[in-house]
Enzyme design. Structure first.
Site, PDB file in Angstrom:
ATOM      1  N   SER A  74      46.012  53.903  65.883  1.00 53.55           N
ATOM      2  CA  SER A  74      45.584  55.301  65.968  1.00 53.55           C
ATOM      3  C   SER A  74      45.022  55.536  67.358  1.00 53.55           C
ATOM      4  CB  SER A  74      44.520  55.582  64.913  1.00 53.55           C
ATOM      5  OG  SER A  74      45.048  55.312  63.638  1.00 53.55           O
ATOM      6  N   LEU A  75      45.789  56.187  68.199  1.00 53.29           N
ATOM      7  CA  LEU A  75      45.382  56.360  69.597  1.00 53.29           C
ATOM      8  C   LEU A  75      44.629  57.687  69.761  1.00 53.29           C
ATOM      9  CD1 LEU A  75      45.476  54.874  72.275  1.00 53.29           C
ATOM     10  CD2 LEU A  75      47.657  55.980  72.777  1.00 53.29           C
TER      11      LEU A  75
ATOM     12  N   CYS B  53      44.155  61.342  53.723  1.00 58.96           N
ATOM     13  CA  CYS B  53      42.949  60.535  53.928  1.00 58.96           C
ATOM     14  C   CYS B  53      41.618  60.970  53.357  1.00 58.96           C
ATOM     15  CB  CYS B  53      42.757  60.352  55.434  1.00 58.96           C
ATOM     16  SG  CYS B  53      43.482  58.851  55.943  1.00 58.96           S
TER      17      CYS B  53
ATOM     18  N   CYS C 119      35.304  58.293  62.899  1.00 56.78           N
ATOM     19  CA  CYS C 119      36.206  59.211  63.605  1.00 56.78           C
ATOM     20  C   CYS C 119      35.878  60.664  63.206  1.00 56.78           C
ATOM     21  CB  CYS C 119      37.669  58.893  63.288  1.00 56.78           C
ATOM     22  SG  CYS C 119      38.148  57.228  63.800  1.00 56.78           S
TER      23      CYS C 119
ATOM     24  N   GLU D 284      41.466  56.142  46.802  1.00 55.00           N
ATOM     25  CA  GLU D 284      42.709  56.890  46.580  1.00 55.00           C
ATOM     26  C   GLU D 284      43.932  56.099  47.025  1.00 55.00           C
ATOM     27  OE1 GLU D 284      42.460  60.581  48.831  1.00 55.00           O
ATOM     28  OE2 GLU D 284      40.307  60.540  48.507  1.00 55.00           O
TER      29      GLU D 284
ATOM     30  N   GLU E 292      39.172  50.966  57.166  1.00 54.56           N
ATOM     31  CA  GLU E 292      39.778  50.337  58.335  1.00 54.56           C
ATOM     32  C   GLU E 292      40.214  48.923  57.914  1.00 54.56           C
ATOM     33  OE1 GLU E 292      40.905  50.765  61.440  1.00 54.56           O
ATOM     34  OE2 GLU E 292      41.214  48.607  61.396  1.00 54.56           O
TER      35      GLU E 292
ATOM     36  N   CYS F  20      50.790  54.537  49.989  1.00 57.73           N
ATOM     37  CA  CYS F  20      49.732  54.444  50.988  1.00 57.73           C
ATOM     38  C   CYS F  20      48.465  54.032  50.259  1.00 57.73           C
ATOM     39  CB  CYS F  20      49.561  55.815  51.653  1.00 57.73           C
ATOM     40  SG  CYS F  20      48.161  55.871  52.783  1.00 57.73           S
TER      41      CYS F  20
ATOM     42  N   CYS G 233      38.095  62.636  60.464  1.00 54.72           N
ATOM     43  CA  CYS G 233      38.542  61.930  59.262  1.00 54.72           C
ATOM     44  C   CYS G 233      37.566  62.082  58.102  1.00 54.72           C
ATOM     45  CB  CYS G 233      38.736  60.446  59.591  1.00 54.72           C
ATOM     46  SG  CYS G 233      39.400  59.509  58.208  1.00 54.72           S
TER      47      CYS G 233
ATOM     48  N   CYS H  94      34.267  54.199  55.051  1.00 53.06           N
ATOM     49  CA  CYS H  94      34.663  53.609  56.333  1.00 53.06           C
ATOM     50  C   CYS H  94      33.498  53.753  57.301  1.00 53.06           C
ATOM     51  CB  CYS H  94      35.880  54.367  56.886  1.00 53.06           C
ATOM     52  SG  CYS H  94      36.537  53.699  58.427  1.00 53.06           S
TER      53      CYS H  94
HETATM   54  N1  SAH Z   1      41.475  53.161  59.712  1.00 53.59           N
HETATM   55  C1  SAH Z   1      42.884  53.128  59.971  1.00 53.59           C
HETATM   56  C2  SAH Z   1      43.745  53.608  58.831  1.00 53.59           C
HETATM   57  C3  SAH Z   1      43.338  54.815  58.032  1.00 53.59           C
HETATM   58  S1  SAH Z   1      43.676  56.432  58.589  1.00 53.59           S
HETATM   59  C4  SAH Z   1      43.201  53.881  61.239  1.00 53.59           C
HETATM   60  O1  SAH Z   1      42.290  54.403  61.859  1.00 53.59           O
HETATM   61  O2  SAH Z   1      44.350  53.875  61.660  1.00 53.59           O
HETATM   62  C5  SAH Z   1      45.397  56.660  58.739  1.00 53.59           C
HETATM   63  C6  SAH Z   1      45.751  57.626  59.867  1.00 53.59           C
HETATM   64  O3  SAH Z   1      45.376  58.982  59.560  1.00 53.59           O
HETATM   65  C7  SAH Z   1      45.043  57.289  61.169  1.00 53.59           C
HETATM   66  O4  SAH Z   1      45.923  57.440  62.248  1.00 53.59           O
HETATM   67  C8  SAH Z   1      43.965  58.350  61.223  1.00 53.59           C
HETATM   68  O5  SAH Z   1      43.490  58.522  62.521  1.00 53.59           O
HETATM   69  C9  SAH Z   1      44.678  59.549  60.658  1.00 53.59           C
HETATM   70  N2  SAH Z   1      43.827  60.643  60.198  1.00 53.59           N
HETATM   71  C10 SAH Z   1      42.590  60.586  59.666  1.00 53.59           C
HETATM   72  N3  SAH Z   1      42.126  61.818  59.386  1.00 53.59           N
HETATM   73  C11 SAH Z   1      43.090  62.680  59.739  1.00 53.59           C
HETATM   74  C12 SAH Z   1      43.217  64.095  59.702  1.00 53.59           C
HETATM   75  N4  SAH Z   1      42.239  64.885  59.250  1.00 53.59           N
HETATM   76  N5  SAH Z   1      44.371  64.633  60.159  1.00 53.59           N
HETATM   77  C13 SAH Z   1      45.373  63.862  60.613  1.00 53.59           C
HETATM   78  N6  SAH Z   1      45.313  62.528  60.690  1.00 53.59           N
HETATM   79  C14 SAH Z   1      44.177  61.940  60.262  1.00 53.59           C
END
Ligand code: SAH
Length: 342
Positions: free
Chosen positions: A213-214, A332, A115, A91, A159, A104, A118, A111
């Site tokens: 992404s913290l 995402c 997480c 996407e 990622e 984006c 996600c 991936c």
């Molecule tokens: N893998 C990378 C980039 C992809 S995700 C990363 O981890 O940063 C882009 C952002 O969306 C990241 O900060 C991720 O943690 C966040 N994200 C993923 N799923 C989400 C959700 N359900 N709600 C809000 N943010 C989300």
């Protein structure tokens, strides 16, 4: 096996064509055609016919099909689901801001980071995207929507630092004056925090914006929702971020998804402020998007307000991400999941 020509730089194409007895400038000619969106060699009308045929025997041009396209009635955001040459899907989301159009893009099919919140990681990693497949998302979204794309964020499925070499090559291609010519300062890359790769990226000293992404200020909280934290830990990650800043002089922005009862208490806010104190870093709060397969829920508006208050009181620069395209599953991996379920 044919070679993917859109992942090559003009010099490399020129070099390869020398063996076909062609002058070096052919590399630039072909590169320009590819990055203007042609999908066959026959469209490259300033090349001799015999050369076009020969190219078709040795090379292929990636050009994803639009499998689905959803346009938000609220804000004009467009979500594309692309079908790649091997049948896999990814996407991209085109967002319209006052300062220009931002796309984006995805960096992998699926991936492997796992997480908990996600949608992109459900089903694991299928494969990495090739450099041309990253270009294609920008190129064909721009052509289809007839709009100029000025900013790119690598925040879609996957990622990006787990596909390091292809992403670096993509940056070179997209930056090229004969191609889309989008400058590094208009590109952001978001990572879950692969520290060795962040170090390596820092060594390139490029002007893109790095987002990390913290989602949690301590190991107990972060490891629960982000498996990548179990081997690294928050403190090592933040140290890596400080080193990155020292090398590149580019401030890192931290993403923090607000998850009800998981990472959104005043304790978390105070600890986050303490850990980021003096770094000048910016925190971008994201109200969690619901994922059908996950029990995690977004924080309540009141909780988010209190969280912001604590950060601001501690001089941390904080913003809340605006929600675009909420009527079209524009976050995402959700559209890909939906298509797979159907
Ligand atoms: N893998 C990378 C980039 C992809 S995700 C990363 O981890 O940063 C882009 C952002 O969306 C990241 O900060 C991720 O943690 C966040 N994200 C993923 N799923 C989400 C959700 N359900 N709600 C809000 N943010 C989300």
């Amino acid at each position: 096996m044919k070679t993917n020509i859109k992942s090559m730089l003009p010099g490399e194409i020129g070099e390869a064509l020398k063996n076909m007895g062609q002058p070096a400038y052919r590399g630039e000619q072909i590169f320009k055609w590819l990055h203007s969106g042609v999908t066959t060699f026959d469209e490259m009308t300033n090349l001799p016919k015999a050369l076009r045929e020969k190219l078709g025997e040795e090379y292929f041009i990636t050009a994803p099909k639009i499998l689905r396209k959803q346009v938000s009635k609220i804000d004009g955001t467009i979500k594309y689901l692309w079908e790649l040459y091997d049948g896999n899907c990814v996407e991209s989301v085109l967002m319209r801001y006052e300062h220009g159009n931002t796309i984006c893009i995805s960096s992998q099919v699926g991936c492997r980071m796992g997480c908990a919140f996600c949608a992109s990681t459900i089903g694991g990693l299928v494969r990495c995207l090739e450099p041309s497949e990253l270009i294609d998302q920008v190129l064909f979204a721009g052509l289809d929507s007839e709009s100029k794309i000025s900013n790119i964020v690598l925040m879609g499925i996957g990622e990006p630092l787990d596909n390091f070499d292809n992403v670096m090559r993509f940056l070179e291609l997209v930056n090229h004056p004969l191609g889309l010519n989008i400058g590094m300062r208009h590109i952001s890359l978001s990572t879950c925090g692969l520290t060795e790769k962040v170090d390596k990226l820092g060594d390139y000293n490029i002007q893109l914006t790095l987002s990390v992404s913290l989602h949690g200020p301590d190991d107990e909280t972060r490891s629960k929702i982000m498996p990548v934290n179990r081997s690294t830990g928050v403190d090592k990650l933040l140290e890596t971020c400080r080193n990155y800043f020292n090398k590149t002089k580019r401030r890192i922005s931290f993403e923090y998804a607000m998850i009800d009862g998981v990472n959104d208490t005043p304790y978390h806010a105070r600890l986050l402020a303490e850990k980021l104190k003096g770094t000048g870093s910016h925190v971008n709060l994201i109200p969690l998007n619901n994922v059908d397969e996950s029990p995690l829920k977004p924080s309540k508006p009141e909780t988010i307000r209190r969280f912001i208050e604590i950060l601001e009181k501690n001089n941390i620069n904080v913003t809340v991400r605006r929600k675009l395209g909420s009527d079209i599953d524009a976050s995402c991996g959700q559209l890909r999941r939906k298509a797979m379920r159907e």
